[in-house]
Design a protein around this motif. Sequence first.
Motif, PDB file in Angstrom:
ATOM      1  N   ASN A 110      71.157 -37.312 -27.511  1.00  0.00           N
ATOM      2  CA  ASN A 110      70.196 -36.376 -28.080  1.00  0.00           C
ATOM      3  C   ASN A 110      68.832 -36.499 -27.405  1.00  0.00           C
ATOM      4  OD1 ASN A 110      71.925 -35.337 -30.202  1.00  0.00           O
ATOM      5  ND2 ASN A 110      71.799 -37.401 -31.040  1.00  0.00           N
ATOM      6  N   ASN A 111      67.993 -35.534 -27.664  1.00  0.00           N
ATOM      7  CA  ASN A 111      66.631 -35.551 -27.135  1.00  0.00           C
ATOM      8  C   ASN A 111      65.821 -36.668 -27.786  1.00  0.00           C
ATOM      9  OD1 ASN A 111      67.301 -33.284 -25.694  1.00  0.00           O
ATOM     10  ND2 ASN A 111      66.389 -31.873 -27.164  1.00  0.00           N
ATOM     11  N   PHE A 112      64.898 -37.197 -27.068  1.00  0.00           N
ATOM     12  CA  PHE A 112      63.943 -38.203 -27.545  1.00  0.00           C
ATOM     13  C   PHE A 112      64.624 -39.486 -28.025  1.00  0.00           C
ATOM     14  CE2 PHE A 112      62.236 -33.951 -28.685  1.00  0.00           C
ATOM     15  CZ  PHE A 112      61.281 -33.881 -27.676  1.00  0.00           C
TER      16      PHE A 112
END
Length: 148
Positions: free
Chosen positions: A113-115
């Motif tokens: 996932n992002n971040f």
Amino acid sequence: MPPIRTSRNRKPPPEGFDDIEDTLLEFANKMKDAENAPHEGKRKNESTWAIFQISHQRSRYIYDLYYDKEAISKDLYNWLLKHGYGDANLIAKWKKQGYEKLCCLRCIQAKENNFNATCICRVPKARLGKEQAVECVSCGCRGCASGD
């Protein structure tokens, strides 16, 4: 070189498999239909959502039979996991506190996932805005947080 396994030297399933075989065949038929379903007009990720959902349902069915209803033996449970009828890693997460409703393992992998965080479906609905639509990109889940 590993030994060649044929139908003659394969062990038969443990006792009790005949009772759940029909349900497992229904899941297998649903899986074939989902794999062969047309995916025109869908986003790239949406074409695999049905497969994730059927896999989750099949694993949850086996989990419920063994842990909640105690309807199958430990030998049959281990045999089912060994032969790929259920996702052993997902079931292992379900046994841990806070992961009882987990939809798939991709939602808790931070690298996916992002971040470097978990998926949006893992956020409790109380912390989200009322109008905010929650839909997991990897499996189509709409919320699998344990606090919901």
